[in-house]
Scaffold this motif. Structure first.
Motif, PDB file in Angstrom:
ATOM      1  N   VAL A 493     145.402  25.151  57.035  1.00 33.96           N
ATOM      2  CA  VAL A 493     144.363  24.857  57.891  1.00 33.96           C
ATOM      3  C   VAL A 493     143.583  23.720  57.421  1.00 33.96           C
ATOM      4  O   VAL A 493     143.811  23.227  56.610  1.00 33.96           O
ATOM      5  CB  VAL A 493     143.440  26.023  57.758  1.00 33.96           C
ATOM      6  N   SER A 494     142.199  23.449  57.936  1.00 32.93           N
ATOM      7  CA  SER A 494     141.629  22.328  57.616  1.00 32.93           C
ATOM      8  C   SER A 494     141.203  22.434  56.011  1.00 32.93           C
ATOM      9  O   SER A 494     141.016  23.453  55.634  1.00 32.93           O
ATOM     10  CB  SER A 494     140.449  22.030  58.491  1.00 32.93           C
ATOM     11  N   ASN A 495     140.889  21.037  55.508  1.00 31.06           N
ATOM     12  CA  ASN A 495     140.499  21.201  54.295  1.00 31.06           C
ATOM     13  C   ASN A 495     139.575  19.897  54.015  1.00 31.06           C
ATOM     14  O   ASN A 495     139.528  18.773  55.122  1.00 31.06           O
ATOM     15  CB  ASN A 495     141.774  20.889  53.262  1.00 31.06           C
ATOM     16  N   SER A 496     138.883  19.850  52.882  1.00 32.39           N
ATOM     17  CA  SER A 496     137.433  18.873  52.473  1.00 32.39           C
ATOM     18  C   SER A 496     136.935  18.471  53.800  1.00 32.39           C
ATOM     19  O   SER A 496     136.843  17.419  54.095  1.00 32.39           O
ATOM     20  CB  SER A 496     138.709  17.823  52.086  1.00 32.39           C
ATOM     21  N   PRO A 497     136.082  19.370  54.251  1.00 30.48           N
ATOM     22  CA  PRO A 497     135.937  20.603  53.824  1.00 30.48           C
ATOM     23  C   PRO A 497     137.057  21.594  54.634  1.00 30.48           C
ATOM     24  O   PRO A 497     137.422  21.122  55.644  1.00 30.48           O
ATOM     25  CB  PRO A 497     134.404  21.050  54.139  1.00 30.48           C
ATOM     26  N   ARG A 498     137.201  22.729  53.964  1.00 32.32           N
ATOM     27  CA  ARG A 498     137.784  23.719  54.979  1.00 32.32           C
ATOM     28  C   ARG A 498     136.760  24.402  55.856  1.00 32.32           C
ATOM     29  O   ARG A 498     135.814  25.418  55.544  1.00 32.32           O
ATOM     30  CB  ARG A 498     138.323  25.120  54.104  1.00 32.32           C
ATOM     31  N   ALA A 499     136.975  23.869  57.078  1.00 30.96           N
ATOM     32  CA  ALA A 499     135.839  24.097  58.101  1.00 30.96           C
ATOM     33  C   ALA A 499     135.531  25.521  58.795  1.00 30.96           C
ATOM     34  O   ALA A 499     136.651  26.150  58.751  1.00 30.96           O
ATOM     35  CB  ALA A 499     135.996  23.239  59.229  1.00 30.96           C
ATOM     36  N   GLN A 500     134.491  25.989  58.810  1.00 34.56           N
ATOM     37  CA  GLN A 500     134.359  27.389  59.562  1.00 34.56           C
ATOM     38  C   GLN A 500     133.418  27.102  60.384  1.00 34.56           C
ATOM     39  O   GLN A 500     132.706  26.199  60.723  1.00 34.56           O
ATOM     40  CB  GLN A 500     133.918  28.161  58.499  1.00 34.56           C
ATOM     41  N   TYR A 501     133.271  28.284  61.503  1.00 32.31           N
ATOM     42  CA  TYR A 501     132.280  28.385  62.716  1.00 32.31           C
ATOM     43  C   TYR A 501     131.151  28.973  62.129  1.00 32.31           C
ATOM     44  O   TYR A 501     131.180  30.278  61.935  1.00 32.31           O
ATOM     45  CB  TYR A 501     133.266  28.989  63.787  1.00 32.31           C
ATOM     46  N   ILE A 502     129.932  28.402  62.464  1.00 29.29           N
ATOM     47  CA  ILE A 502     128.695  29.200  62.045  1.00 29.29           C
ATOM     48  C   ILE A 502     128.503  30.513  62.631  1.00 29.29           C
ATOM     49  O   ILE A 502     127.796  31.152  62.161  1.00 29.29           O
ATOM     50  CB  ILE A 502     127.361  28.175  62.132  1.00 29.29           C
ATOM     51  N   ASN A 503     128.861  30.357  63.761  1.00 28.84           N
ATOM     52  CA  ASN A 503     128.698  31.870  64.451  1.00 28.84           C
ATOM     53  C   ASN A 503     129.491  33.039  64.309  1.00 28.84           C
ATOM     54  O   ASN A 503     129.404  34.259  64.662  1.00 28.84           O
ATOM     55  CB  ASN A 503     128.918  31.728  66.221  1.00 28.84           C
ATOM     56  N   TYR A 504     130.607  32.708  63.222  1.00 29.08           N
ATOM     57  CA  TYR A 504     131.372  33.688  62.609  1.00 29.08           C
ATOM     58  C   TYR A 504     130.653  33.559  61.054  1.00 29.08           C
ATOM     59  O   TYR A 504     131.796  33.532  60.334  1.00 29.08           O
ATOM     60  CB  TYR A 504     132.828  33.457  62.798  1.00 29.08           C
ATOM     61  N   ARG A 505     129.560  33.814  61.013  1.00 29.25           N
ATOM     62  CA  ARG A 505     128.851  33.690  59.791  1.00 29.25           C
ATOM     63  C   ARG A 505     129.810  34.377  58.619  1.00 29.25           C
ATOM     64  O   ARG A 505     130.180  35.729  58.857  1.00 29.25           O
ATOM     65  CB  ARG A 505     127.547  34.079  59.600  1.00 29.25           C
ATOM     66  N   ASP A 506     129.909  33.897  57.301  1.00 24.43           N
ATOM     67  CA  ASP A 506     130.812  34.553  56.143  1.00 24.43           C
ATOM     68  C   ASP A 506     130.004  34.009  55.071  1.00 24.43           C
ATOM     69  O   ASP A 506     130.025  32.977  54.601  1.00 24.43           O
ATOM     70  CB  ASP A 506     132.085  33.966  56.368  1.00 24.43           C
ATOM     71  N   LEU A 507     129.392  34.816  54.286  1.00 21.44           N
ATOM     72  CA  LEU A 507     128.604  34.738  53.124  1.00 21.44           C
ATOM     73  C   LEU A 507     129.626  34.536  51.991  1.00 21.44           C
ATOM     74  O   LEU A 507     129.124  33.793  50.735  1.00 21.44           O
ATOM     75  CB  LEU A 507     127.773  35.900  52.574  1.00 21.44           C
ATOM     76  N   ASP A 508     130.870  34.830  52.185  1.00 20.09           N
ATOM     77  CA  ASP A 508     131.928  34.648  51.130  1.00 20.09           C
ATOM     78  C   ASP A 508     132.027  32.954  50.776  1.00 20.09           C
ATOM     79  O   ASP A 508     132.199  32.637  49.707  1.00 20.09           O
ATOM     80  CB  ASP A 508     133.321  34.895  51.366  1.00 20.09           C
ATOM     81  N   VAL A 509     131.409  32.052  51.555  1.00 25.15           N
ATOM     82  CA  VAL A 509     131.486  30.590  51.299  1.00 25.15           C
ATOM     83  C   VAL A 509     130.277  29.940  50.612  1.00 25.15           C
ATOM     84  O   VAL A 509     130.375  28.923  50.201  1.00 25.15           O
ATOM     85  CB  VAL A 509     131.688  29.785  52.896  1.00 25.15           C
ATOM     86  N   GLY A 510     129.267  31.123  50.501  1.00 22.97           N
ATOM     87  CA  GLY A 510     128.162  30.388  49.706  1.00 22.97           C
ATOM     88  C   GLY A 510     126.966  31.002  50.240  1.00 22.97           C
ATOM     89  O   GLY A 510     126.931  31.431  51.477  1.00 22.97           O
ATOM     90  N   LYS A 511     125.704  31.052  49.356  1.00 23.14           N
ATOM     91  CA  LYS A 511     124.694  31.171  50.090  1.00 23.14           C
ATOM     92  C   LYS A 511     123.259  30.885  49.395  1.00 23.14           C
ATOM     93  O   LYS A 511     123.546  30.201  48.081  1.00 23.14           O
ATOM     94  CB  LYS A 511     124.504  32.648  50.122  1.00 23.14           C
ATOM     95  N   ASN A 512     122.243  30.873  49.866  1.00 23.56           N
ATOM     96  CA  ASN A 512     121.023  30.260  49.462  1.00 23.56           C
ATOM     97  C   ASN A 512     120.464  31.294  48.190  1.00 23.56           C
ATOM     98  O   ASN A 512     120.514  32.477  48.158  1.00 23.56           O
ATOM     99  CB  ASN A 512     119.877  30.235  50.388  1.00 23.56           C
ATOM    100  N   ASN A 513     119.521  30.813  47.492  1.00 23.82           N
ATOM    101  CA  ASN A 513     118.426  31.618  46.636  1.00 23.82           C
ATOM    102  C   ASN A 513     117.535  32.189  47.475  1.00 23.82           C
ATOM    103  O   ASN A 513     117.077  31.232  48.313  1.00 23.82           O
ATOM    104  CB  ASN A 513     117.945  30.954  45.633  1.00 23.82           C
TER     105      ASN A 513
END
Length: 584
Positions: A493-513
């Motif tokens: 799949v895509s890399n640098s970055p490994r792109a994802q769709y915001i409407n399929y939100r996934d907290l595994d990729v990081g989150k805010n304080n």
């Protein structure tokens, strides 16, 4: 004057009764907050309604919270997630203004929900369970769902509490030749779907939902009502794919409706591994984004739980091994004869016949893809919404989802590796969708809207797994399954970055304080996956329109505090570019 004082006291007393006390974390400011809210509501005398407030100990609170929360994983007692202290269901935008004003002035977080399909539930739960966590409330847009269709200009105003099903039904009631390119699940809320992009079966022909937004009305962090003209083009740009709830509470979108033929054609053709599904999927990757833009060839892979005797290899022999089924589910904006000609020229291997195809109206096609009965089409979408069943036959389940983008076809041995994940004990609960890109999606550049996933992408992948047990161990087992599959897919799949769709939100990729500020570098861990270089512009817009970060959640766009300026500058080698960024 005396009657006004009595009226004001009545409102404050009512709100106290409805909201009770905000809990220990907010007890010191609860009375001040309620006084503020009571005073603001008193000014809205004619608009005030006694049934728009639900405190956490109100008898109706739980049913309101759960009514459109479709992922049971987030609402279960075992999740440990923080629930809101209150829900507000405004009937008018001025009630949103009053809520924003009082929440902001008394340091109570505010989240907004339109449909409740957020994969991680950030519109109605918080992942902050620390002892000093802040109380938060939810503004639920369910009552703001009016839709106004203008068939002379082919436009519509849609309030963000409306669902896709209600929008489609309302369009169909006004015109047989107008439609809108958005998703297939009728209970998805317009607010979150449009503000994150909004992919659907007509996107190759007409672009994304967000590509067809021409105006927006929102309540900003200063409780002002703004439209496109008054907010400015940068702010408007951010609302068209920058993700919900970072830049204000969107009340309504003005959208451009698209022309659809009176007759469209659909088919759903399924093939197992024993019927050469691997080879068909491999070939699909070379044509799905290049065929006629009026044709969307969507692909679903499942491994249903079957008995040993239920699997046929296509030649009459029984196969006692689990298999994978590929479902080629398609929409063509035209008649069956034209569709069959295209399929024979571009994908003869699939063997689509006239018997596989059905001609119908556009609104019937939306019902078909939602897996609802085709009778009473427009009322079915509305009735389904009112029943609270979730739309498209969607029952509430425990769920985890992820996404990817594919730019180079996956080789056959790579596909075979996916099937091995389906064949293990959890695989029958999983599903993988391949959604083709190309066509009008590529008409805009990566930077024209915040949604950057344009030319160069063959298709998007959605991974999903559903289960029906609340136990933590059971949930973790299934979440681990989808994480392992997602890790396996990294080379393809895509890399640098490994792109994802915001409407399929996934907290595994990081989150805010949720306490203190979130650094630009920290937010970049997820921000560039969703928005690529558009993340920089979104941060600039956020810094300008919401510098105190009032509208925030675990993956909201953060503002840029002054102490982060050096980090932000270091990210850009071009000093001139930095100066432009800093001068927001």
């Amino acid at each position: 004057m005396e009657s006004q004082i009595i009226h004001r006291k009545f409102i404050i007393l009512y709100v106290l009764a409805a909201l009770s006390i905000w809990g220990a974390a907010a007890s010191s400011s609860s009375e001040d907050f309620l006084e503020c809210l009571g005073f603001e509501l008193q000014k809205l005398d004619k608009l005030y309604s006694s049934d728009i407030f639900y405190s956490s100990n109100n008898a109706s609170f739980t049913s309101i919270l759960q009514s459109s929360a479709f992922n049971l994983r987030l609402g279960s007692s075992s999740s440990g997630l923080q629930k809101p202290v209150a829900i507000i269901t405004p009937l008018h935008e001025s009630q949103i203004q009053a809520s924003v004003y009082c929440f902001k002035n008394h340091n109570i977080q505010l989240r907004v929900r339109s449909g409740g399909h957020d994969f991680e539930g950030l519109s109605y739960v918080s992942y902050d369970n620390s002892s000093n966590s802040f109380p938060f409330a939810v503004v639920d847009m369910r009552n703001l769902r009016s839709i106004s269709i203008d068939t002379e200009t082919n436009t519509a105003w849609v309030q963000t509490g409306a669902t896709l099903g209600l929008l489609y039904a309302t369009i169909a009631q006004n015109s047989k030749t107008l439609g809108f390119p958005a998703g297939t699940c009728p209970s998805v809320g317009v607010g979150g779907h449009f503000s994150g992009g909004g992919y659907g079966m007509m996107s190759r022909a007409h672009g994304l939902a967000s590509d067809n937004i021409i105006d927006v009305v929102l309540v900003d962090a200063d409780a002002r009502i703004l439209d496109r003209e008054s907010m400015g083009e940068d702010h408007f740009w951010a609302t068209r794919g920058g993700g919900g709830a970072s830049f204000g509470i969107i009340v309504a979108f003005k959208i451009k409706l698209v022309n659809v033929p009176e007759i469209v054609t659909v088919f759903n053709v399924s093939r197992t591994l024993e019927q050469n599904a691997t080879q068909l999927i491999h070939k699909w990757q070379y044509i799905a984004d290049k065929v006629d833009e009026n044709l969307s060839l969507r692909l679903f892979m499942t491994s249903p739980k079957v008995s040993d005797d239920d699997i046929n290899d296509g030649g009459g022999k029984k196969n006692k091994k689990r298999t994978v089924v590929a479902h080629f589910t398609s929409l063509f904006l035209g008649g069956v004869d034209h569709l069959l000609t295209i399929m024979k020229e571009t994908f003869p291997e699939l063997g689509v016949t006239n018997e596989d195809c059905t001609e119908m109206s556009w609104i019937e096609a939306m019902i078909f893809f939602a897996q609802l009965p085709l009778n009473n089409t427009t009322s079915q979408l509305i009735d389904d919404l009112s029943s609270g069943t979730g739309g498209s036959g969607l029952s509430k389940t425990y769920f985890k989802g992820k996404s990817d983008y594919v730019r180079v076809p996956i080789p056959e041995d790579g596909l075979t590796g996916i099937w091995e994940y389906f064949k293990n004990e959890d695989g029958w609960l999983g599903e993988v969708q391949f959604s083709p890109y190309g066509g009008r999606i590529n008409d805009l550049s990566e930077t024209q809207t915040p949604f950057p996933h344009r030319a160069g992408n063959i298709y998007m992948i959605e991974y999903g797994i559903h289960w029906d047990e609340a136990r933590i161990s059971e949930s973790q087992k299934h979440i681990n399954w989808i994480r392992r599959l997602h890790n396996y897919m990294a080379p393809y799949v895509s890399n640098s970055p490994r792109a994802q769709y915001i409407n399929y939100r996934d907290l595994d990729v990081g989150k805010n304080n949720l306490h203190g500020y979130t650094s630009y570098n920290q937010a970049s861990s997820w921000g560039f996956k969703y928005f690529k270089m558009n993340f920089d512009r979104l941060v600039r817009v956020k810094t300008k329109v919401d510098p105190t970060n009032f509208f925030r959640n675990e993956q909201s766009i953060p503002p840029l505090p002054s102490l982060q300026i050096n980090t932000f500058r270091d990210h850009h080698n071009n000093m001139k570019e930095f100066v432009q960024y800093a001068n927001v």
